[in-house]
Design a protein around this motif. Structure first.
Motif, short mmCIF file in Angstrom:
data_model
loop_
_atom_site.label_atom_id
_atom_site.label_comp_id
_atom_site.label_asym_id
_atom_site.label_seq_id
_atom_site.Cartn_x
_atom_site.Cartn_y
_atom_site.Cartn_z
N GLY A 133 51.73 51.83 0.38
CA GLY A 133 52.98 52.04 1.09
C GLY A 133 52.76 52.99 2.25
O GLY A 133 51.84 53.81 2.23
N ARG A 134 53.59 52.90 3.24
CA ARG A 134 53.46 53.71 4.45
C ARG A 134 54.27 54.99 4.32
O ARG A 134 55.41 54.97 3.88
CB ARG A 134 53.94 52.92 5.65
N VAL A 135 53.66 56.10 4.69
CA VAL A 135 54.34 57.39 4.77
C VAL A 135 54.23 57.90 6.21
O VAL A 135 53.27 57.59 6.91
CB VAL A 135 53.77 58.43 3.78
N ARG A 136 55.23 58.65 6.64
CA ARG A 136 55.26 59.13 8.02
C ARG A 136 55.42 60.65 8.04
O ARG A 136 56.03 61.23 7.15
CB ARG A 136 56.40 58.48 8.79
N ARG A 188 50.79 53.34 -4.04
CA ARG A 188 52.17 53.38 -4.53
C ARG A 188 52.39 54.55 -5.50
O ARG A 188 53.44 55.17 -5.49
CB ARG A 188 52.50 52.06 -5.19
N ASP A 189 51.39 54.85 -6.32
CA ASP A 189 51.53 55.96 -7.27
C ASP A 189 51.74 57.30 -6.56
O ASP A 189 52.60 58.08 -6.94
CB ASP A 189 50.30 56.06 -8.18
N CYS A 190 50.94 57.56 -5.54
CA CYS A 190 51.08 58.82 -4.79
C CYS A 190 52.39 58.87 -4.02
O CYS A 190 53.03 59.91 -3.93
CB CYS A 190 49.90 59.00 -3.84
N LYS A 191 52.81 57.74 -3.48
CA LYS A 191 54.07 57.71 -2.72
C LYS A 191 55.26 57.94 -3.64
O LYS A 191 56.15 58.72 -3.34
CB LYS A 191 54.21 56.37 -1.99
N ASN A 192 55.29 57.25 -4.77
CA ASN A 192 56.43 57.37 -5.69
C ASN A 192 56.52 58.74 -6.36
O ASN A 192 57.60 59.18 -6.72
CB ASN A 192 56.38 56.27 -6.74
N TYR A 252 55.53 61.48 -4.82
CA TYR A 252 55.58 62.43 -3.70
C TYR A 252 54.34 63.33 -3.61
O TYR A 252 54.40 64.42 -3.06
CB TYR A 252 56.86 63.30 -3.77
N ARG A 253 53.22 62.87 -4.13
CA ARG A 253 51.98 63.64 -4.03
C ARG A 253 51.52 63.77 -2.58
O ARG A 253 50.81 64.71 -2.23
CB ARG A 253 50.87 62.99 -4.86
N HIS A 254 51.92 62.83 -1.72
CA HIS A 254 51.50 62.87 -0.32
C HIS A 254 52.06 64.10 0.39
O HIS A 254 51.48 64.57 1.35
CB HIS A 254 51.93 61.60 0.40
N ARG A 255 53.15 64.67 -0.09
CA ARG A 255 53.74 65.84 0.57
C ARG A 255 52.88 67.09 0.41
O ARG A 255 53.05 68.05 1.14
CB ARG A 255 55.15 66.08 0.06
N GLU A 256 51.96 67.07 -0.54
CA GLU A 256 51.01 68.18 -0.71
C GLU A 256 49.78 68.00 0.17
O GLU A 256 48.99 68.92 0.33
CB GLU A 256 50.57 68.25 -2.18
N TRP A 257 49.63 66.82 0.74
CA TRP A 257 48.46 66.46 1.54
C TRP A 257 48.59 67.12 2.91
O TRP A 257 49.37 66.70 3.74
CB TRP A 257 48.38 64.94 1.64
N ASP A 258 47.87 68.18 3.15
CA ASP A 258 47.84 68.89 4.43
C ASP A 258 49.24 69.32 4.88
O ASP A 258 49.61 69.15 6.03
CB ASP A 258 47.17 68.01 5.49
N TRP A 279 56.79 66.37 6.76
CA TRP A 279 56.92 65.03 6.19
C TRP A 279 58.28 64.42 6.49
O TRP A 279 59.30 65.06 6.36
CB TRP A 279 56.65 65.07 4.69
N ILE A 280 58.26 63.16 6.89
CA ILE A 280 59.47 62.40 7.17
C ILE A 280 59.78 61.49 5.98
O ILE A 280 60.89 61.41 5.52
CB ILE A 280 59.32 61.56 8.45
N SER A 281 58.76 60.81 5.49
CA SER A 281 58.95 59.91 4.35
C SER A 281 57.81 60.07 3.37
O SER A 281 56.81 60.63 3.66
CB SER A 281 59.04 58.47 4.79
#
Length: 82
Positions: A43-46, A62-66, A68-74, A80-82
Motif C-alpha cells: 500500500g502507498r503511504v505519503r 499491508r501489515d506495516c501500513k495497517n 501504522y508502523r510506517h509512522r516510526e520510519w524516520d 506523515w500524511i497517510s
C-alpha cells in the motif's frame, strides 16, 4: 524487483493460491520491516519532508501500513500524511 516469496501470502493459503507467483515479479521488500511482499499486498503511504516541505510517497507492506508502523520510519525527517 522480484521477490522470492510474500510474507503475507505465506500466512494465508487462500491468498497465496489467488495471487500466485505472478505478483512476485512486481513485488519488493518493505522499507519498514524489510520483508518481501508481492504487489497485491503493498500500500502507498505519503509524507512531507520537514526540511523542504516536498511531498513524497512509498509502497510498504499491508501489515506495516495497517499497524501504522510506517509512522516510526524516520519520523525525525518526515511529517506523515497517510
Amino acid at each position: 524487483m522480484p521477490v522470492p516469496y510474500c510474507h503475507i501470502c505465506e500466512e494465508n493459503e487462500a491468498e497465496k493460491r489467488q495471487y500466485g507467483d505472478a505478483s512476485l515479479a512486481q513485488g519488493d521488500y518493505c522499507p519498514v520491516c524489510h520483508r518481501p511482499t508481492c504487489r497485491f499486498h503493498m500500500g502507498r503511504v505519503r509524507w512531507r519532508w520537514k526540511h523542504n516541505g516536498q511531498l513524497a510517497d512509498a509502497l510498504i507492506c499491508r501489515d506495516c501500513k495497517n499497524s501504522y508502523r510506517h509512522r516510526e520510519w524516520d519520523a525525525h525527517n518526515r511529517d506523515w500524511i497517510s
